[in-house]
Design a protein around this motif. Structure first.
Motif, short mmCIF file in Angstrom:
data_model
loop_
_atom_site.label_atom_id
_atom_site.label_comp_id
_atom_site.label_asym_id
_atom_site.label_seq_id
_atom_site.Cartn_x
_atom_site.Cartn_y
_atom_site.Cartn_z
N HIS A 165 -8.54 -3.91 1.45
CA HIS A 165 -7.56 -2.85 2.29
C HIS A 165 -8.12 -1.60 2.12
O HIS A 165 -8.22 -0.83 3.09
CB HIS A 165 -6.34 -3.19 1.93
CG HIS A 165 -5.30 -2.24 2.55
ND1 HIS A 165 -4.80 -2.49 3.92
CD2 HIS A 165 -4.56 -1.18 2.18
CE1 HIS A 165 -3.83 -1.48 4.33
NE2 HIS A 165 -3.74 -0.65 3.33
N CYS A 185 0.76 -1.42 -0.15
CA CYS A 185 -0.05 0.07 -0.02
C CYS A 185 0.99 1.40 0.11
O CYS A 185 1.72 1.40 1.09
CB CYS A 185 -0.83 0.07 1.25
SG CYS A 185 -2.03 1.42 1.22
N CYS A 219 0.02 3.22 3.49
CA CYS A 219 0.51 2.79 4.78
C CYS A 219 1.55 1.52 4.67
O CYS A 219 2.08 1.48 3.54
CB CYS A 219 -0.64 2.28 5.51
SG CYS A 219 -1.45 0.73 5.08
N CYS A 267 -7.32 0.20 5.35
CA CYS A 267 -6.13 1.36 5.32
C CYS A 267 -6.56 2.17 6.34
O CYS A 267 -7.55 3.07 6.22
CB CYS A 267 -6.06 1.79 3.85
SG CYS A 267 -4.50 3.03 3.76
#
Ligand SMILES: [Zn+2]
Length: 183
Positions: free
Chosen positions: A139, A127, A130, A144
């Protein structure tokens, strides 16, 4: 166009037989099921039934299709409709929001997990927002920490309305402005 009846050409033969009385006659009287409106409705109902049946097949809707809850449901998930702007389209009027909605629902989105399907040999980037090693649709929607979620906490709460609200709260979700370096 004139078609000789001896040629026995499809619809023309049917019409000819009806006209000369070979086929059963057309019913008359009150509430007969031969009006143009009735035939149109029958054809539409039949097409919608076939469409709904196909939509239950993952091969038709797509294995990544995100089934949501909402108003027009069958077995508690949204189903396609043709009238009044359909099921999904009428809710969003801005093109950019609609694009992100479609990307989120179909899973064809500029996210790391989707990209890796086409570039499986490249190292996974994770990601970009993050530390999670995978940026999947799941996510983005519920994992997230960089996205805000006022309307739902997990996928079980997700409705079409809450997904749209999520996209409005998070303009970068499923946006091409969210590309990781080199993406
Ligand atoms: Zn993340």
């Amino acid at each position: 166009m004139e078609v000789p009846s001896r040629l026995k050409w499809g619809f023309h033969t049917q019409a000819h037989n009806l006209a000369v009385g070979v086929a059963p006659g057309i019913p008359v009287g009150r509430n007969v099921r031969t009006t143009l409106g009735f035939l149109r409705k029958s054809a539409t109902d039949s097409a919608v039934d076939a469409w709904l049946s196909l939509f239950r097949n993952p091969d038709y809707a797509g294995s990544q299709f995100l089934h949501l809850r909402g108003e027009l449901t069958d077995r508690n998930t949204l189903v396609p409709a043709y009238a009044n702007g359909g099921t999904w389209c009428k809710r969003v009027h801005r093109i950019s929001e609609f694009s992100r909605l479609v990307r989120g629902i179909t899973g064809h989105a500029p996210i790391e997990a989707y990209r890796s399907r086409f570039h499986p040999r490249l190292p996974r980037e994770g990601c970009p927002r993050c530390d999670c090693p995978t940026e999947s649709r799941l996510h983005v929607l519920v994992g997230c920490p960089e996205y805000s979620r006022e309307q739902f906490r997990d996928m079980g709460d997700l409705t079409l309305e809450s997904l749209i609200e999520f996209l409005r709260e998070n303009p970068l979700a499923f946006s091409f402005g969210n590309l990781p370096p080199g993406g």
